[in-house]
Design an enzyme around this catalytic site. Structure first.
Site, mmCIF file in Angstrom:
data_model
loop_
_atom_site.group_PDB
_atom_site.id
_atom_site.type_symbol
_atom_site.label_atom_id
_atom_site.label_comp_id
_atom_site.label_asym_id
_atom_site.label_seq_id
_atom_site.Cartn_x
_atom_site.Cartn_y
_atom_site.Cartn_z
ATOM 1 N N ARG A 242 0.990 -1.297 0.038
ATOM 2 C CA ARG A 242 -0.004 0.063 0.001
ATOM 3 C C ARG A 242 1.077 1.154 0.078
ATOM 4 N NH1 ARG A 242 -3.441 -2.695 -1.666
ATOM 5 N NH2 ARG A 242 -5.375 -3.145 -0.698
ATOM 6 N N GLU A 271 -2.959 7.522 -4.612
ATOM 7 C CA GLU A 271 -2.989 7.054 -6.036
ATOM 8 C C GLU A 271 -4.498 7.166 -6.268
ATOM 9 O OE1 GLU A 271 -1.874 2.960 -5.249
ATOM 10 O OE2 GLU A 271 -3.759 2.405 -5.969
ATOM 11 N N HIS A 289 -0.707 0.251 -9.876
ATOM 12 C CA HIS A 289 -1.418 -0.916 -9.040
ATOM 13 C C HIS A 289 -1.978 -2.233 -10.032
ATOM 14 C CE1 HIS A 289 -3.612 -1.049 -5.074
ATOM 15 N NE2 HIS A 289 -3.382 -2.160 -5.206
HETATM 16 C C1 DGY Z 1 -5.903 -6.023 -3.121
HETATM 17 O O1 DGY Z 1 -6.565 -6.766 -3.434
HETATM 18 O O2 DGY Z 1 -5.794 -5.300 -2.123
HETATM 19 C C2 DGY Z 1 -5.121 -5.541 -4.283
HETATM 20 O O3 DGY Z 1 -4.356 -4.038 -3.677
HETATM 21 C C3 DGY Z 1 -5.864 -5.242 -5.367
HETATM 22 O O4 DGY Z 1 -5.791 -6.313 -6.062
#
Ligand code: DGY
Length: 323
Positions: A242, A271, A289
């Site tokens: 993250r 983001e 991402h």
């Molecule tokens: C999640 O699932 O938490 C990712 O960041 C996106 O697939």
């Protein structure tokens, strides 16, 4: 009996949208726009299940929606730092996520970032496309060797373990890690991994540091200026977890000054807005991402949400209940 009403906040792969349509009275977000707080509240008021994803802030304010019809939030994604879990619990909502099915693909992206930043893959691609390549020469675009180096993992959950497996068995890397909840000894033995005992110890020893902790208050700016300064000047940082785990400004500064060698980033604080400072850095690889972004995985994630809400509506415990 009438079918439960379900609202999906973003587009999903067609095959799972079709499955949803067969089972529920479903409302899709046809133009795939990010839903506003008011739209999310509207969804909570009008559907039995709302299926958000990791970019929908289901915060305390959104969860104040009245009258609340929604009973379950079937999140499309493993991370749930965008949902105020305490507020959801206080409203009596069940919340589920989609673990396991995206483990390998996210670990693959972390590997891609590590290789790309070390071997200057994206920079090389730009170089060729811009017509700057004048031919092979012994000192051209030298990068850093990956095979045999030390990979430091901050967080040693499923995705970190998958990355460690690829890195150790495929690239002969030494694995060091830290996690308040370490994996079972069998996993540690299989990877010949070393529990470094602290974030600082990982930072000091690793050639590549990869982040695998959840986002949220507890890990906010875990990697700040002070900690970045503990990394080797030859080391690279990889973030597929993250964005807010890293202090953007401190990272840009470290990359600019060369106090660390590079960074491979799939996630960013705030983001999709990006600090423009990142764009000027040749030693940063930037992805939008993409961790779980393969068709197979996105279908599996959708199916996992469907399994969770199906269990819920049939009076069974959803497999991935987090609240
Ligand atoms: C999640 O699932 O938490 C990712 O960041 C996106 O697939």
């Amino acid at each position: 009996m009438s079918k439960p009403k379900v609202i999906v906040t973003r587009r999903w792969p067609e095959v799972v949208e079709n499955r949803l349509q067969e089972l529920y009275d479903v409302q899709f977000n046809r133009d795939d726009h990010p839903m506003s707080a008011a739209e999310l509240q509207g969804a909570l008021r009008s559907a039995d299940a709302v299926l958000p994803t990791v970019t929908d802030p289901i915060n305390a304010e959104v969860l104040r929606a009245e009258p609340l019809r929604c009973k379950i939030l079937g999140n499309f994604g493993v991370g749930f730092n965008h949902i105020d879990i305490d507020a959801a619990k206080a409203r009596g909502l069940v919340v589920t996520n989609t673990p396991e099915v995206l483990t390998d693909c996210t670990a693959d992206i972390a590997m891609l970032l590590m290789l790309a930043v070390a071997r200057r893959g994206m920079e090389g691609d730009r170089h060729v496309r811009q017509g700057e390549w004048t031919g092979w020469r012994p000192t051209h675009m030298m990068g850093r060797k990956v095979t045999g180096k030390t990979l430091g993992l901050i967080g040693m959950g499923r995705i970190a373990q998958a990355m460690a497996r690829k890195a150790h068995h495929g690239f002969n890397m030494k694995i060091v890690f830290t996690d308040p909840y370490p994996p079972p000894q069998t996993v540690i033995d299989e990877l010949q991994a070393e529990n470094a005992g602290s974030i600082e110890a990982v930072l000091k020893h690793a050639d590549f540091v990869s982040l695998h902790c959840p986002g949220g208050k507890e890990t906010y700016h875990l990697l700040n200026a002070e900690r970045l300064a503990m990394m080797k000047p030859t080391a690279c940082l990889i973030n597929s977890a993250r964005g807010d785990v890293v202090d953007n400004q401190a990272l840009i500064e470290a990359l600019r000054k060369g106090t660390i060698a590079g960074a491979g980033l799939d996630v960013f604080e705030g983001e999709p807005r990006l600090d423009p400072g990142f764009l000027e850095l040749e030693n940063a690889v930037l992805l939008p991402h993409l961790g779980s972004a393969t068709l197979e995985t996105r279908i599996a994630m959708g199916n996992r949400v469907l399994d969770n809400i199906e269990a819920f509506f049939n009076g069974r415990a959803p497999r991935d209940r987090i609240a």
